[in-house]
Design an enzyme around this catalytic site. Structure first.
Site, short mmCIF file in Angstrom:
data_model
loop_
_atom_site.label_atom_id
_atom_site.label_comp_id
_atom_site.label_asym_id
_atom_site.label_seq_id
_atom_site.Cartn_x
_atom_site.Cartn_y
_atom_site.Cartn_z
N ASP A 187 3.32 1.43 -4.60
CA ASP A 187 2.30 2.03 -5.46
C ASP A 187 1.98 1.02 -6.55
O ASP A 187 2.83 0.72 -7.39
CB ASP A 187 2.82 3.33 -6.06
CG ASP A 187 1.79 4.06 -6.92
OD1 ASP A 187 0.72 3.47 -7.21
OD2 ASP A 187 2.05 5.20 -7.32
N ASP A 242 0.86 -1.19 0.00
CA ASP A 242 0.00 0.00 0.00
C ASP A 242 0.89 1.23 0.00
O ASP A 242 1.99 1.21 0.56
CB ASP A 242 -0.90 -0.01 1.24
CG ASP A 242 -2.14 0.87 1.10
OD1 ASP A 242 -2.01 2.02 0.62
OD2 ASP A 242 -3.23 0.42 1.45
N ASN A 284 -6.34 -5.82 -4.37
CA ASN A 284 -7.49 -5.14 -3.78
C ASN A 284 -7.43 -3.62 -3.91
O ASN A 284 -8.47 -2.96 -3.84
CB ASN A 284 -7.59 -5.52 -2.29
CG ASN A 284 -8.56 -4.64 -1.54
OD1 ASN A 284 -9.77 -4.78 -1.66
ND2 ASN A 284 -8.03 -3.71 -0.75
N TYR A 291 -14.32 4.51 -12.96
CA TYR A 291 -14.33 3.46 -11.94
C TYR A 291 -15.13 2.26 -12.43
O TYR A 291 -14.69 1.10 -12.32
CB TYR A 291 -14.91 4.00 -10.65
CG TYR A 291 -14.91 3.03 -9.50
CD1 TYR A 291 -13.81 2.91 -8.66
CD2 TYR A 291 -16.02 2.24 -9.23
CE1 TYR A 291 -13.81 2.02 -7.59
CE2 TYR A 291 -16.04 1.35 -8.17
CZ TYR A 291 -14.92 1.24 -7.35
OH TYR A 291 -14.93 0.37 -6.30
N THR A 304 -17.36 0.65 4.98
CA THR A 304 -15.95 0.90 5.28
C THR A 304 -15.82 2.16 6.13
O THR A 304 -16.74 2.98 6.20
CB THR A 304 -15.17 1.09 3.98
OG1 THR A 304 -15.70 2.24 3.28
CG2 THR A 304 -15.28 -0.14 3.08
#
Length: 251
Positions: free
Chosen positions: A49, A32, A76, A141, A175
């Site tokens: 990245d 991450d 993910n 997206y 989340t």
């Protein structure tokens, strides 16, 4: 003990998934750009990245060199920027594609190169119901999530029977980002459009990943496991997308 790599595991679905595998005794690496808010037992953060294929390959190669194998690799990491098709800039769309789609491709490719030689492994990824229905203001997206599902099928065909490939396809997930952005009224509005009457918990998505990586799913490859509370079955996805208030976040 399995060696598990998960991109975007510093928060949300990725964090819950890393915790689920670590609790089962697996050695987990979180790739991450941001560190997690707190250290998690059994999970090691390595700044990566996913849009940088060279950096991804280096992180994957390092884990393989340290352990001699890679058992499960979960792509993910994902981002979204809410904007309509006329207002989207090249830079915004480019970054979404680089992280959400090419980031999956690069991570899976780097891992698969080891798995094929080693004789086995599981590649998993986070798709979305956005890849099945049009959510307004998320064109880039939506396209990337449809692309993740297509990558899943293609990788599965090319790498079978040595490597299994599958995706989890969530609908709305509760989340921390959504909790920070949603008022109680906004949550209620969204929940009313989900047949199950609620958002999924990140831990429920993590459980799906854990199942897909297990021997019980050994005959499952090239498929999406949809956890959407009935959004697609109820034909509510497009309506839900229109109704989501400005500034909200999707899975």
């Amino acid at each position: 003990m399995r060696i598990v790599l998960i991109s975007g595991a510093s928060s949300g679905i990725g964090e819950a998934t890393a915790a689920r595998f670590a609790a089962a005794g697996d050695r987990v690496y979180n790739l991450d750009v941001r560190p997690p808010a707190a250290d998690a037992p059994g999970v090691t953060w390595r700044e990566t990245d996913v849009a940088d294929w060279a950096a991804v390959a280096a992180a994957v190669d390092r884990a393989h060199e340290e352990h001699g194998r890679l058992d499960v690799v979960i792509a993910n990491a994902g981002i979204s920027v809410r904007h309509n098709v006329l207002a989207t800039t090249w830079a915004e769309a480019r970054r979404v594609v680089d992280v959400n789609l090419l980031g999956v491709f690069g991570l899976w490719q780097a891992a698969a190169r080891h798995m094929v030689v080693d004789g086995g492994g599981v590649l998993l990824g986070t798709a979305s119901v956005n890849g099945h229905r049009a959510f307004p203001n998320y064109a880039d997206y939506n396209a990337t999530k449809a692309g993740v599902a297509a990558l899943c099928r293609t990788f599965a065909l090319e790498l079978s029977p040595v490597v299994r490939v599958a995706c989890v396809t969530p609908g709305a997930v509760l989340t921390p980002m959504q909790l920070a952005e949603y008022s109680p009224e906004m949550l209620a509005e969204v929940n009313a459009r989900i047949p199950a009457g609620r958002h999924a918990l990140p831990s429920e998505i993590a459980a799906a990943f854990h199942y897909l990586a297990s021997p019980e799913a050994a005959f499952l490859t090239g498929q999406e496991l949809v956890l959407d509370g009935g959004e697609i079955a109820g034909s509510t996805t497009s309506d839900f997308g229109v109704a989501v208030p400005q500034g909200s976040a999707l899975s």
